[in-house]
Design a protein around this motif. Structure first.
Motif, PDB file in Angstrom:
ATOM      1  N   ARG A  54      10.866  -3.904   7.062  1.00  0.00           N
ATOM      2  CA  ARG A  54      11.891  -3.820   8.078  1.00  0.00           C
ATOM      3  C   ARG A  54      11.764  -4.958   9.078  1.00  0.00           C
ATOM      4  O   ARG A  54      12.742  -5.494   9.582  1.00  0.00           O
ATOM      5  CB  ARG A  54      11.768  -2.479   8.807  1.00  0.00           C
ATOM      6  N   ASP A  55      10.520  -5.312   9.371  1.00  0.00           N
ATOM      7  CA  ASP A  55      10.303  -6.372  10.353  1.00  0.00           C
ATOM      8  C   ASP A  55      10.381  -7.755   9.731  1.00  0.00           C
ATOM      9  O   ASP A  55       9.976  -8.743  10.343  1.00  0.00           O
ATOM     10  CB  ASP A  55       8.947  -6.167  11.043  1.00  0.00           C
ATOM     11  N   GLY A  56      10.859  -7.802   8.502  1.00  0.00           N
ATOM     12  CA  GLY A  56      11.062  -9.097   7.880  1.00  0.00           C
ATOM     13  C   GLY A  56       9.837  -9.731   7.246  1.00  0.00           C
ATOM     14  O   GLY A  56       9.893 -10.840   6.743  1.00  0.00           O
ATOM     15  N   LYS A  57       8.728  -9.018   7.277  1.00  0.00           N
ATOM     16  CA  LYS A  57       7.544  -9.576   6.626  1.00  0.00           C
ATOM     17  C   LYS A  57       7.683  -9.402   5.113  1.00  0.00           C
ATOM     18  O   LYS A  57       8.402  -8.534   4.655  1.00  0.00           O
ATOM     19  CB  LYS A  57       6.273  -8.857   7.102  1.00  0.00           C
ATOM     20  N   VAL A  58       6.990 -10.238   4.377  1.00  0.00           N
ATOM     21  CA  VAL A  58       7.046 -10.067   2.929  1.00  0.00           C
ATOM     22  C   VAL A  58       6.009  -9.038   2.515  1.00  0.00           C
ATOM     23  O   VAL A  58       4.935  -8.945   3.111  1.00  0.00           O
ATOM     24  CB  VAL A  58       6.759 -11.390   2.180  1.00  0.00           C
ATOM     25  N   PHE A  59       6.362  -8.265   1.522  1.00  0.00           N
ATOM     26  CA  PHE A  59       5.457  -7.219   1.079  1.00  0.00           C
ATOM     27  C   PHE A  59       4.502  -7.749   0.017  1.00  0.00           C
ATOM     28  O   PHE A  59       4.921  -8.280  -1.009  1.00  0.00           O
ATOM     29  CB  PHE A  59       6.254  -6.055   0.497  1.00  0.00           C
ATOM     30  N   GLU A  60       3.203  -7.599   0.281  1.00  0.00           N
ATOM     31  CA  GLU A  60       2.230  -7.990  -0.745  1.00  0.00           C
ATOM     32  C   GLU A  60       1.642  -6.703  -1.286  1.00  0.00           C
ATOM     33  O   GLU A  60       1.010  -5.954  -0.555  1.00  0.00           O
ATOM     34  CB  GLU A  60       1.118  -8.819  -0.130  1.00  0.00           C
ATOM     35  N   PRO A  61       1.864  -6.475  -2.566  1.00  0.00           N
ATOM     36  CA  PRO A  61       1.453  -5.227  -3.202  1.00  0.00           C
ATOM     37  C   PRO A  61       0.027  -4.786  -2.882  1.00  0.00           C
ATOM     38  O   PRO A  61      -0.228  -3.644  -2.607  1.00  0.00           O
ATOM     39  CB  PRO A  61       1.605  -5.537  -4.697  1.00  0.00           C
ATOM     40  N   GLY A  62      -0.899  -5.710  -2.879  1.00  0.00           N
ATOM     41  CA  GLY A  62      -2.277  -5.311  -2.632  1.00  0.00           C
ATOM     42  C   GLY A  62      -2.761  -4.489  -3.803  1.00  0.00           C
ATOM     43  O   GLY A  62      -1.980  -4.081  -4.647  1.00  0.00           O
ATOM     44  N   PRO A  63      -4.069  -4.221  -3.842  1.00  0.00           N
ATOM     45  CA  PRO A  63      -4.627  -3.513  -4.996  1.00  0.00           C
ATOM     46  C   PRO A  63      -4.243  -2.039  -4.973  1.00  0.00           C
ATOM     47  O   PRO A  63      -4.022  -1.453  -3.926  1.00  0.00           O
ATOM     48  CB  PRO A  63      -6.125  -3.700  -4.809  1.00  0.00           C
ATOM     49  N   CYS A  64      -4.157  -1.461  -6.170  1.00  0.00           N
ATOM     50  CA  CYS A  64      -3.959  -0.020  -6.302  1.00  0.00           C
ATOM     51  C   CYS A  64      -5.066   0.701  -5.550  1.00  0.00           C
ATOM     52  O   CYS A  64      -6.181   0.199  -5.448  1.00  0.00           O
ATOM     53  CB  CYS A  64      -4.128   0.393  -7.763  1.00  0.00           C
ATOM     54  N   LEU A  65      -4.763   1.875  -5.073  1.00  0.00           N
ATOM     55  CA  LEU A  65      -5.805   2.709  -4.498  1.00  0.00           C
ATOM     56  C   LEU A  65      -6.685   3.195  -5.665  1.00  0.00           C
ATOM     57  O   LEU A  65      -6.166   3.663  -6.676  1.00  0.00           O
ATOM     58  CB  LEU A  65      -5.145   3.914  -3.817  1.00  0.00           C
ATOM     59  N   ARG A  66      -8.000   3.070  -5.496  1.00  0.00           N
ATOM     60  CA  ARG A  66      -8.902   3.508  -6.564  1.00  0.00           C
ATOM     61  C   ARG A  66      -9.297   4.961  -6.362  1.00  0.00           C
ATOM     62  O   ARG A  66      -9.905   5.297  -5.346  1.00  0.00           O
ATOM     63  CB  ARG A  66     -10.176   2.668  -6.561  1.00  0.00           C
ATOM     64  N   PRO A  67      -8.998   5.816  -7.306  1.00  0.00           N
ATOM     65  CA  PRO A  67      -9.438   7.202  -7.162  1.00  0.00           C
ATOM     66  C   PRO A  67     -10.923   7.303  -7.520  1.00  0.00           C
ATOM     67  O   PRO A  67     -11.494   6.356  -8.066  1.00  0.00           O
ATOM     68  CB  PRO A  67      -8.575   7.943  -8.178  1.00  0.00           C
ATOM     69  N   GLU A  68     -11.502   8.429  -7.219  1.00  0.00           N
ATOM     70  CA  GLU A  68     -12.945   8.576  -7.417  1.00  0.00           C
ATOM     71  C   GLU A  68     -13.247   9.986  -7.926  1.00  0.00           C
ATOM     72  O   GLU A  68     -12.766  10.970  -7.369  1.00  0.00           O
ATOM     73  CB  GLU A  68     -13.619   8.344  -6.059  1.00  0.00           C
ATOM     74  N   LEU A  69     -14.019  10.067  -8.955  1.00  0.00           N
ATOM     75  CA  LEU A  69     -14.326  11.378  -9.538  1.00  0.00           C
ATOM     76  C   LEU A  69     -15.317  12.130  -8.654  1.00  0.00           C
ATOM     77  O   LEU A  69     -16.387  11.616  -8.333  1.00  0.00           O
ATOM     78  CB  LEU A  69     -14.907  11.198 -10.946  1.00  0.00           C
ATOM     79  N   VAL A  70     -14.933  13.330  -8.238  1.00  0.00           N
ATOM     80  CA  VAL A  70     -15.820  14.143  -7.410  1.00  0.00           C
ATOM     81  C   VAL A  70     -16.201  15.379  -8.206  1.00  0.00           C
ATOM     82  O   VAL A  70     -15.345  16.183  -8.566  1.00  0.00           O
ATOM     83  CB  VAL A  70     -15.105  14.593  -6.118  1.00  0.00           C
ATOM     84  N   ALA A 104      13.157  -6.058  -8.260  1.00  0.00           N
ATOM     85  CA  ALA A 104      13.286  -6.989  -7.153  1.00  0.00           C
ATOM     86  C   ALA A 104      13.700  -6.187  -5.926  1.00  0.00           C
ATOM     87  O   ALA A 104      14.558  -5.315  -5.992  1.00  0.00           O
ATOM     88  CB  ALA A 104      14.347  -8.027  -7.469  1.00  0.00           C
ATOM     89  N   GLY A 105      13.070  -6.454  -4.802  1.00  0.00           N
ATOM     90  CA  GLY A 105      13.457  -5.775  -3.583  1.00  0.00           C
ATOM     91  C   GLY A 105      12.899  -4.383  -3.440  1.00  0.00           C
ATOM     92  O   GLY A 105      13.124  -3.712  -2.450  1.00  0.00           O
ATOM     93  N   ILE A 106      12.175  -3.900  -4.438  1.00  0.00           N
ATOM     94  CA  ILE A 106      11.582  -2.593  -4.232  1.00  0.00           C
ATOM     95  C   ILE A 106      10.059  -2.719  -4.193  1.00  0.00           C
ATOM     96  O   ILE A 106       9.452  -3.425  -4.997  1.00  0.00           O
ATOM     97  CB  ILE A 106      12.070  -1.535  -5.242  1.00  0.00           C
ATOM     98  N   ALA A 107       9.473  -2.054  -3.198  1.00  0.00           N
ATOM     99  CA  ALA A 107       8.031  -2.140  -3.006  1.00  0.00           C
ATOM    100  C   ALA A 107       7.359  -0.939  -3.663  1.00  0.00           C
ATOM    101  O   ALA A 107       7.888   0.163  -3.644  1.00  0.00           O
ATOM    102  CB  ALA A 107       7.713  -2.158  -1.517  1.00  0.00           C
ATOM    103  N   ASN A 108       6.201  -1.185  -4.238  1.00  0.00           N
ATOM    104  CA  ASN A 108       5.474  -0.097  -4.877  1.00  0.00           C
ATOM    105  C   ASN A 108       4.099   0.083  -4.269  1.00  0.00           C
ATOM    106  O   ASN A 108       3.387  -0.891  -4.035  1.00  0.00           O
ATOM    107  CB  ASN A 108       5.313  -0.379  -6.375  1.00  0.00           C
TER     108      ASN A 108
END
Lengths: 334, 334
Positions: free
Chosen positions: A311-327, A155-159
Motif C-alpha cells: 500500500r505504501d508503494g514499497k516493493v514486496f520481497e517474498p522472503g523465505p517461507c516460514l519453516r515449521p518445526e516438528l514438536v 503478477a501483482g499478487i503477494a504470497n
DNA sequence: CTGTTAGCGCTTTCAC
DNA sequence: GTGAAAGCGCTAACAG
C-alpha cells in the motif's frame, strides 16, 4: 481547541494556504515547500485535525481500511493469525474488516464482492477455499492482494507461505523411523494450497521411507474437530492396521484423537497422531498432541506487513517461507 | 449488463425518475409510490446496481459498517463470540471492523476514536476494560452502543448479559457441598463487569454455604493461561490449605491447572478447579475442566442482533440474561 | 408522492 | 510550489 471535527478547510484557513496544500501535506505528497509543510503539520496537530477516511475513500476511490478473509474464526489458528494481523495494522493506523467465510466458497466470493463495494483495496486472504482460477481472478480485482498459504501466484499478487511440505515430510519420516508402517493422512479442503502441499509432503515422506503410497490411507475431512472424528471412522473402515495418523491441522487432529479413543484405539500405543499448527491447546489436550509447529503470529504479521508495504508503494520481497518445526509430545509416542 | 459500477443516476435515468426516488427506494423509505418503487427495484436489480457504502457514509455521516471491540481475539471465548457476531451481521449485509484491544484501556479508547473517525455508528463492546465513567462516555458517542457483560447502563445503551453471579454461585455451592472448605477465586480485570459479578457470586455462594469470605483467597489475574499460572503462585504463598479454585474464565482456569500441577498438587484430589465459558478446549484438556457453561455463539448473535435492530429503528427489549449452566468434569472431582 | 438544490470532506486535474 | 475548479456517489432539506 474546540471539540468539533475540523476539516481540511479549517486547517487551510488557519494556515493561510489552500485546501490542496493541506491535502498534499497530510498525504506526504510532493509539491509542498519544506517550510509550508512543517507549518501545516504543526497547525493540523494543534487543531487535532484528522482527515476523514470516508471522504478520502469517496474522492480517491480507495478506502483506507483493509480486509482479511478467512475460513473459520473459531479455529485458533485463524483467530491468532487474525489477531496478529489486525494488531500489525492498528500499529500503522488502519482498521480491518474480518470476514469469516465459514469454509464456504460462495461466502468467500460474496466476501470479495462486499469488500470491493466498500472500496477496500487491499486484502489478506488466509487459506482460500476457491479454485485457483477464481481466486486468481478475485485477487486481481484488488490493488494489493496478499495470499497466505495459497498455490495461486501471479503478477501483482503477494504470497506469504509456510513450508508445509517440508514440515509434513519430517513428520512422516519421524513416524516411519519409529517403526510405524501404516501411516494415514487426513487431508484438508481440496482447494486449500496448504492442504495440497501437505499431501505432497506426505507422499514424499512415504517415498523417502520406502513405503508405497496407499490411496486407502488418504481421506479428506472438514478441518474441525467434528471432521477429524468422522475421518477416523472412514479410515478404520478401509484399513484396520493403521498405526499412525497425520492430520491437516491440530483442530482436525484433536478430532482424530477423540475418534480413535471412541474406536478403542490406544494413543500412541496403537496409533500415533500428529497434527499441524501447534495451537495453544495442542499441548494441553489428552494425550498431548505432537504437531508440526507454525509460528502463527509471525505469519499473520508478515502477511499484514506485506499488505501495508504494498500500500505504501514499497516493493514486496517474498522472503523465505516460514519453516515449521516438528514438536514431539505424547500422541506420537515420544 | 455491463461490468461497470452503476450509480444512482444511471438507475434514475433508466427508470425515468429522479435521483431521490431511487435513493428513497433503495433505502426502503416512505415517499415513493408502490408502483414506482417496484419498477425502480426491478431496474436496479437488472442493472446490478448496488449503492456505494462509502458515498452513503459521507453523505449521511453514518457508515454502513459496524464495529466490535474486544480485549483478546486469541481467547476462544472472544473469537467464537466475534464469529457469531460477524456471521449475524453478514446475514444482514453488513461488514464489521473487529478491534482487538489487547486488554489495554488505552488501546480501547483509541479504538473508539478510530471507529468514530470511520463514522461507524454502532458498536458491540465485549468485555470493556474501561472504568464505568469513561465507558459510558464512549458509548454515548455512538448512535447504537451495545455492551456485552458490562455493568454500565444508561439511556440509549443496550446491554446483553450473562447471569454471571448465578453461575458462580452454583459453582461455589457445588464445591462446598462436595466438602471443599478453602475455595479460592481468581478474578478477572477490575473494570470488567462480569469479573465483578463473578466475584459477587463467589461471595454470595460462600455466604450461603456458611463460609466466611477470606480476602487472602481472592487474587486478580490477567485472563490468559499465563495469568492463571501466576495466580497459583500468589495463592499458595498466602494459604497452603486451598482445596478448590474457581477462575474467572476457562483460559485462566487452564493456567491454574498447569500452575497447580507445577506446584505438585493433585487435581482434583488436592484441589478442585472450575472455570467459566466452556470453550471447546475445556473438555479436552487434562484433566478435563469443569466449568460454568455459557452459550457463546448465542451471546454473540444476540449482541449483533440487538445492534442491527437498533440500527433499523426497532426498540431494544433487553430480554432475559443468558443463563449459564454448571458442567461437571474431572477437574472438580465429579 | 416526487423533484431540486446543496452539500458531506476530500482528491483529482489542470492551471498558474 | 501552489491554487481553483470539478467532482467522487449519495442523502438532507426543502420545494412543489
Amino acid at each position: 481547541m474546540s471539540k468539533e471535527r475540523h476539516t481540511v478547510e479549517d486547517v487551510a484557513r488557519e494556515a493561510g494556504v489552500s485546501l490542496m496544500t493541506v491535502s498534499r501535506t497530510m498525504n506526504g505528497r510532493p509539491g509542498v515547500g519544506e517550510e509550508t509543510r512543517r507549518r501545516v503539520l504543526e497547525i493540523a496537530a494543534r487543531m487535532g485535525y484528522r482527515p476523514s477516511p470516508v471522504a478520502r475513500g469517496l474522492a480517491s476511490r480507495r478506502a483506507s481500511s483493509l480486509g482479511i478473509v478467512l475460513p473459520d474464526l473459531a479455529n485458533p489458528f485463524f483467530s491468532i493469525l487474525a489477531k496478529a494481523a489486525v494488531d500489525e495494522a492498528r500499529g500503522r493506523g488502519v482498521n480491518v474488516f474480518i470476514i469469516n467465510t465459514d469454509e464456504r466458497p460462495s461466502l468467500e466470493r460474496a466476501a470479495y464482492a462486499s469488500l470491493r463495494e466498500e472500496r477496500i483495496a487491499g486484502v489478506v486472504v488466509a487459506a482460500s477455499r476457491l479454485p485457483a482460477r477464481h481466486l486468481r481472478e478475485e485477487a486481481a480485482s484488488f490493488d494489493w492482494p496478499v495470499l497466505v498459504n495459497s498455490l495461486v501466484t501471479g503478477a501483482g499478487i503477494a504470497n506469504v507461505d509456510v513450508d508445509d511440505e517440508a514440515g509434513i515430510f519430517e513428520a512422516v519420516s519421524h513416524l516411519l523411523g519409529a517403526g510405524r508402517r501404516h501411516v494415514a493422512f487426513v487431508a484438508g479442503p481440496r482447494e486449500s494450497g496448504s492442504a495440497r502441499r501437505r499431501v505432497a509432503g506426505y507422499k514424499a515422506g512415504l517415498a523417502a521411507g520406502g513405503i508405497a503410497f496407499d490411496p486407502e490411507l488418504l481421506v479428506r475431512a472438514k478441518p474441525d474437530i467434528e471432521g477429524g472424528m468422522r475421518s477416523v471412522v472412514a479410515l478404520l473402515s478401509r484399513e484396520r492396521r493403521i498405526d499412525a495418523v497425520i492430520a491437516h491441522n491440530d483442530i482436525t487432529a484433536i478430532g482424530v484423537l477423540r475418534g480413535l479413543e471412541a474406536a478403542g484405539r490406544g494413543i500412541p500405543s496403537d496409533v500415533a497422531v500428529i497434527g499441524v499448527d501447534d495451537i495453544p491447546y495442542a499441548a494441553l489436550v489428552r494425550p498431548s498432541l505432537s504437531t508440526v509447529r507454525i509460528d502463527i503470529p509471525e505469519l499473520g504479521r508478515r502477511a499484514m506487513a506485506a499488505l501495508l508495504d504494498l500500500r505504501d508503494g514499497k516493493v514486496f520481497e517474498p522472503g523465505p517461507c516460514l519453516r515449521p518445526e516438528l514438536v514431539l509430545r505424547e500422541s506420537s509416542g515420544g
